[in-house]
Design an enzyme around this catalytic site. Structure first.
Site, PDB file in Angstrom:
ATOM      1  N   GLU A 165      17.021  -7.847 -27.494  1.00 45.55           N
ATOM      2  CA  GLU A 165      17.871  -8.929 -28.001  1.00 45.55           C
ATOM      3  C   GLU A 165      18.549  -9.701 -26.858  1.00 45.55           C
ATOM      4  O   GLU A 165      18.954 -10.848 -27.035  1.00 45.55           O
ATOM      5  CB  GLU A 165      18.932  -8.407 -28.979  1.00 45.55           C
ATOM      6  N   GLU A 210       3.750   3.451  -9.043  1.00 44.25           N
ATOM      7  CA  GLU A 210       3.555   4.299 -10.222  1.00 44.25           C
ATOM      8  C   GLU A 210       3.403   5.767  -9.830  1.00 44.25           C
ATOM      9  O   GLU A 210       4.005   6.661 -10.444  1.00 44.25           O
ATOM     10  CB  GLU A 210       2.336   3.810 -11.010  1.00 44.25           C
ATOM     11  N   HIS A 229      19.424  -5.942 -33.336  1.00 47.29           N
ATOM     12  CA  HIS A 229      20.540  -5.213 -32.758  1.00 47.29           C
ATOM     13  C   HIS A 229      20.564  -3.758 -33.208  1.00 47.29           C
ATOM     14  O   HIS A 229      20.281  -3.490 -34.369  1.00 47.29           O
ATOM     15  CB  HIS A 229      21.842  -5.903 -33.202  1.00 47.29           C
ATOM     16  N   TYR A 243       1.306  -1.822  -7.262  1.00 47.30           N
ATOM     17  CA  TYR A 243       1.340  -1.120  -8.552  1.00 47.30           C
ATOM     18  C   TYR A 243       1.108   0.391  -8.396  1.00 47.30           C
ATOM     19  O   TYR A 243       1.865   1.213  -8.902  1.00 47.30           O
ATOM     20  CB  TYR A 243       0.189  -1.612  -9.436  1.00 47.30           C
ATOM     21  N   CYS A 286      -5.569   3.235 -15.670  1.00 42.74           N
ATOM     22  CA  CYS A 286      -4.489   2.993 -16.642  1.00 42.74           C
ATOM     23  C   CYS A 286      -4.195   4.171 -17.565  1.00 42.74           C
ATOM     24  O   CYS A 286      -3.040   4.560 -17.732  1.00 42.74           O
ATOM     25  CB  CYS A 286      -4.844   1.800 -17.530  1.00 42.74           C
ATOM     26  N   CYS A 330     -10.338   2.290 -15.653  1.00 42.48           N
ATOM     27  CA  CYS A 330      -9.180   2.302 -16.556  1.00 42.48           C
ATOM     28  C   CYS A 330      -9.102   3.613 -17.336  1.00 42.48           C
ATOM     29  O   CYS A 330      -8.062   4.258 -17.384  1.00 42.48           O
ATOM     30  CB  CYS A 330      -9.262   1.116 -17.508  1.00 42.48           C
ATOM     31  N   LYS A 345      -3.121   7.508 -15.806  1.00 44.45           N
ATOM     32  CA  LYS A 345      -1.855   7.174 -15.144  1.00 44.45           C
ATOM     33  C   LYS A 345      -0.707   7.203 -16.143  1.00 44.45           C
ATOM     34  O   LYS A 345       0.325   7.811 -15.931  1.00 44.45           O
ATOM     35  CB  LYS A 345      -1.992   5.801 -14.477  1.00 44.45           C
TER      36      LYS A 345
HETATM   37  P1  NDP Z   1      -2.033  -3.812  -4.396  1.00 41.54           P
HETATM   38  O1  NDP Z   1      -2.888  -4.820  -3.763  1.00 41.54           O
HETATM   39  O2  NDP Z   1      -1.232  -4.163  -5.595  1.00 41.54           O
HETATM   40  O3  NDP Z   1      -1.040  -3.196  -3.316  1.00 41.54           O
HETATM   41  C1  NDP Z   1      -1.484  -2.705  -2.087  1.00 41.54           C
HETATM   42  C2  NDP Z   1      -0.261  -2.315  -1.294  1.00 41.54           C
HETATM   43  O4  NDP Z   1      -0.645  -1.664  -0.087  1.00 41.54           O
HETATM   44  C3  NDP Z   1       0.597  -3.504  -0.902  1.00 41.54           C
HETATM   45  O5  NDP Z   1       1.937  -3.101  -0.969  1.00 41.54           O
HETATM   46  C4  NDP Z   1       0.144  -3.770   0.541  1.00 41.54           C
HETATM   47  O6  NDP Z   1       1.148  -4.361   1.323  1.00 41.54           O
HETATM   48  C5  NDP Z   1      -0.108  -2.368   1.019  1.00 41.54           C
HETATM   49  N1  NDP Z   1      -1.073  -2.273   2.112  1.00 41.54           N
HETATM   50  C6  NDP Z   1      -2.289  -2.867   2.189  1.00 41.54           C
HETATM   51  N2  NDP Z   1      -2.921  -2.499   3.322  1.00 41.54           N
HETATM   52  C7  NDP Z   1      -2.099  -1.657   3.960  1.00 41.54           C
HETATM   53  C8  NDP Z   1      -2.182  -0.934   5.185  1.00 41.54           C
HETATM   54  N3  NDP Z   1      -3.246  -1.013   5.962  1.00 41.54           N
HETATM   55  N4  NDP Z   1      -1.139  -0.156   5.549  1.00 41.54           N
HETATM   56  C9  NDP Z   1      -0.041  -0.065   4.759  1.00 41.54           C
HETATM   57  N5  NDP Z   1       0.096  -0.718   3.588  1.00 41.54           N
HETATM   58  C10 NDP Z   1      -0.924  -1.505   3.199  1.00 41.54           C
HETATM   59  O7  NDP Z   1      -3.021  -2.599  -4.671  1.00 41.54           O
HETATM   60  P2  NDP Z   1      -2.955  -1.341  -5.586  1.00 41.54           P
HETATM   61  O8  NDP Z   1      -3.900  -0.409  -4.923  1.00 41.54           O
HETATM   62  O9  NDP Z   1      -1.570  -0.871  -5.868  1.00 41.54           O
HETATM   63  O10 NDP Z   1      -3.546  -1.873  -6.959  1.00 41.54           O
HETATM   64  C11 NDP Z   1      -4.756  -2.619  -6.998  1.00 41.54           C
HETATM   65  C12 NDP Z   1      -4.777  -3.529  -8.191  1.00 41.54           C
HETATM   66  O11 NDP Z   1      -5.024  -2.781  -9.367  1.00 41.54           O
HETATM   67  C13 NDP Z   1      -3.456  -4.249  -8.455  1.00 41.54           C
HETATM   68  O12 NDP Z   1      -3.316  -5.421  -7.724  1.00 41.54           O
HETATM   69  C14 NDP Z   1      -3.533  -4.513  -9.927  1.00 41.54           C
HETATM   70  O13 NDP Z   1      -4.207  -5.721 -10.105  1.00 41.54           O
HETATM   71  C15 NDP Z   1      -4.350  -3.349 -10.451  1.00 41.54           C
HETATM   72  N6  NDP Z   1      -3.485  -2.335 -11.084  1.00 41.54           N
HETATM   73  C16 NDP Z   1      -2.770  -2.671 -12.212  1.00 41.54           C
HETATM   74  C17 NDP Z   1      -1.955  -1.739 -12.809  1.00 41.54           C
HETATM   75  C18 NDP Z   1      -1.154  -2.105 -14.004  1.00 41.54           C
HETATM   76  O14 NDP Z   1      -1.471  -3.097 -14.636  1.00 41.54           O
HETATM   77  N7  NDP Z   1      -0.101  -1.353 -14.336  1.00 41.54           N
HETATM   78  C19 NDP Z   1      -1.827  -0.375 -12.290  1.00 41.54           C
HETATM   79  C20 NDP Z   1      -2.594  -0.150 -11.119  1.00 41.54           C
HETATM   80  C21 NDP Z   1      -3.393  -1.105 -10.546  1.00 41.54           C
HETATM   81  P3  NDP Z   1       1.420  -5.961   1.349  1.00 41.54           P
HETATM   82  O15 NDP Z   1       2.229  -6.274   0.133  1.00 41.54           O
HETATM   83  O16 NDP Z   1       2.186  -6.156   2.618  1.00 41.54           O
HETATM   84  O17 NDP Z   1       0.078  -6.615   1.363  1.00 41.54           O
END
Ligand code: NDP
Length: 461
Positions: free
Chosen positions: A441, A182, A436, A178, A48, A43, A51
């Site tokens: 709101e 981002e 407002h 996410y 976080c 983080c 980022k």
């Molecule tokens: P996520 O699991 O959220 O997303 C992974 C993405 O990659 C999905 O869209 C998935 O598709 C895709 N994917 C997975 N495997 C492949 C592949 N082989 N080829 C192409 N696409 C693929 O992971 P992140 O890495 O974005 O984030 C990890 C975690 O970290 C999040 O789930 C969250 O919990 C946390 N996080 C929170 C944040 C916040 O609170 N703002 C910011 C960043 C991270 P599909 O949907 O089809 O599975």
């Protein structure tokens, strides 16, 4: 107990580990904590915090463009990526120091070394054997890169993206979660030609469908080339950069390819097998509702358990565990109504059930939705729209979920999460006077539900 070097030994000084160590020490436990990389974990160092700093940086481009509508002369400005990264690094170094002081101030013994379990009560920490009565594994997760040809050699993850020595003028981001969303906003805002690829029909799986559709429209308006149902087939080094061969039969030459395709629990080589700690097929540590692993004196919290992978959840779990073990205050945290945000431009924020979840549970629901041009954009010339949505249980009148795409969404939804946790009803939202003029709101002035899809279908039949 006196026979052990420590009452509690924590592996990993990230969000969950630091909180748990510190609270346990404040309860009087003799606490050791090991960290092999950086204090504050993902983080603070590669998640976080940096980022959000980069998102702020990226937002200025949109702000500069919108300033003219408010009477400012055109703002011409060049972005200096190395200066941003240096300033970000200085802030992180400051935060690392705060984490060190928090731990040391609480009386924890910090080992800046890798810790490996030898058995249920023994660890090797930087070449030293250490014993502990109880052990917490809070080692978080790591990004993964898929196996497609060239990806491991030429692709980067979010971890490298935070330290790129040169700004990539052309970039591909793979993934639709996410991190991908981002970083697409960050690179695009800072001036890169940005392409985001998602393998499925609509990115941000798990969020409310209206939110996902609205966000796709909004990020495309900012200039991101967002392609659904598209993946990378292979990557090759070229004279001018990296050639990405895509499943839509195009080949793009770019300066960087970032994979944000998910994260894995950080459990490899930790000695979990030697200690008898069970993991699942993804390498995540299995825990019960008291964070105990298959070995009763070894616990795990946060991303290493791969349940709700969010910083505040890891912190809450680590705190609850320390209170339970050493504070004579056994407790569990509530996983209900956890608010979350995607810091895209514009951001997404959400708490509670999506429309599909509520219908999937067989609930009779009323859905309220409002989409509008925020006051700021009446003069800014931006086409940005805000969309918000509320799901209400018709039987109990309780608000089940609030979702939003638009500026200040994370700040608004955090407050609404309290209301949902208090069991607020739609009538109580309606009784609340709006502040407002604000976007917030709108959540207390939603009066007309959308037509029920079943009723609409019946009427059409
Ligand atoms: P996520 O699991 O959220 O997303 C992974 C993405 O990659 C999905 O869209 C998935 O598709 C895709 N994917 C997975 N495997 C492949 C592949 N082989 N080829 C192409 N696409 C693929 O992971 P992140 O890495 O974005 O984030 C990890 C975690 O970290 C999040 O789930 C969250 O919990 C946390 N996080 C929170 C944040 C916040 O609170 N703002 C910011 C960043 C991270 P599909 O949907 O089809 O599975």
């Amino acid at each position: 107990m006196a026979g052990y070097d420590f009452d509690y030994f924590v592996i990993g000084a990230g969000s969950g580990g630091v909180r748990s160590a510190r609270i346990a020490a404040q309860h009087g436990a003799r606490v050791g904590i090991a960290e092999e990389r950086f204090l504050g974990g993902t983080c603070v160092n590669v998640g976080c915090v940096p980022k959000k700093l980069l998102v702020y940086a990226a937002h200025f481009r949109h702000d500069f463009a919108e300033a003219e509508g408010f009477g400012w002369s055109p703002i011409q400005s060049q972005h200096d990526w190395p200066r941003l990264i240096a300033n970000k690094d200085a802030e992180i170094t400051r935060l690392n120091g705060i984490y060190r002081r928090l731990l040391e101030g609480a009386g924890c013994t910090l080992f800046e070394a890798r810790a490996v379990l030898l058995d249920a009560n023994t660890l090797e920490v930087g070449g030293r054997r250490i014993t502990a009565e109880r052990i917490l594994v809070a080692t978080g997760g790591r990004p993964t890169i898929p196996d497609e040809p060239g990806a491991q050699a030429l692709g980067i993850t979010s971890e490298e993206a935070f330290y790129l020595p040169r700004f990539p003028e052309r970039v591909i981001i793979a993934g639709g979660g996410y991190i991908a969303i981002e970083f697409a906003g960050i690179f695009n805002g800072l001036g890169a030609q940005t392409t985001q690829l998602y393998r499925g029909p609509l990115f941000l799986r798990g969020f409310d469908t209206d939110i996902r559709e609205t966000l796709a429209e909004e990020v495309r308006k900012t200039g991101i080339d967002l392609r659904m149902r598209t993946r990378i087939e292979r990557l090759e080094r070229t004279g001018g950069g990296i050639a990405a061969h895509l499943t839509d039969d195009t080949v793009m030459e770019v300066d960087a390819v970032m994979y944000a395709t998910g994260r894995r629990p950080n459990t490899a080589g930790l000695g979990l097998e030697a200690a008898g700690v069970a993991v699942d097929g993804q390498g995540a540590i299995r825990v019960d509702d008291q964070y105990a692993t298959s070995v009763p004196n070894i616990y795990a919290v946060g991303d290493v358990t791969n349940r709700v992978n969010l910083t505040p959840v890891a912190i809450a779990e680590g705190h609850a565990l320390a209170d339970t073990l050493f504070g004579n205050r056994p407790r569990q945290i509530s996983y209900n109504n956890i608010p979350t945000a995607v810091f895209s431009i514009p951001p997404v924020a959400t708490v509670g059930m999506t429309e599909d979840e509520a219908r999937g549970q067989g609930r009779e629901i009323a859905v309220y939705r409002s989409a509008f041009r925020p006051l700021k954009h009446t003069l800014s010339g931006s086409g940005e729209q805000t969309m918000l949505k509320m799901i209400v249980d018709r039987r109990t009148d309780r608000v089940l979920g609030c979702h939003m795409v638009g500026a200040d969404g994370p700040e608004i939804i955090q407050g609404l999460a309290i209301a949902l946790n208090c069991g607020a009803t739609k009538a109580q939202f309606d009784q609340t006077i709006g502040l407002h003029p604000s976007t917030a709101e709108e959540f207390v002035t939603l009066r007309t539900p959308l037509p029920d899809p079943d009723t609409v279908q019946e009427a059409a039949a």
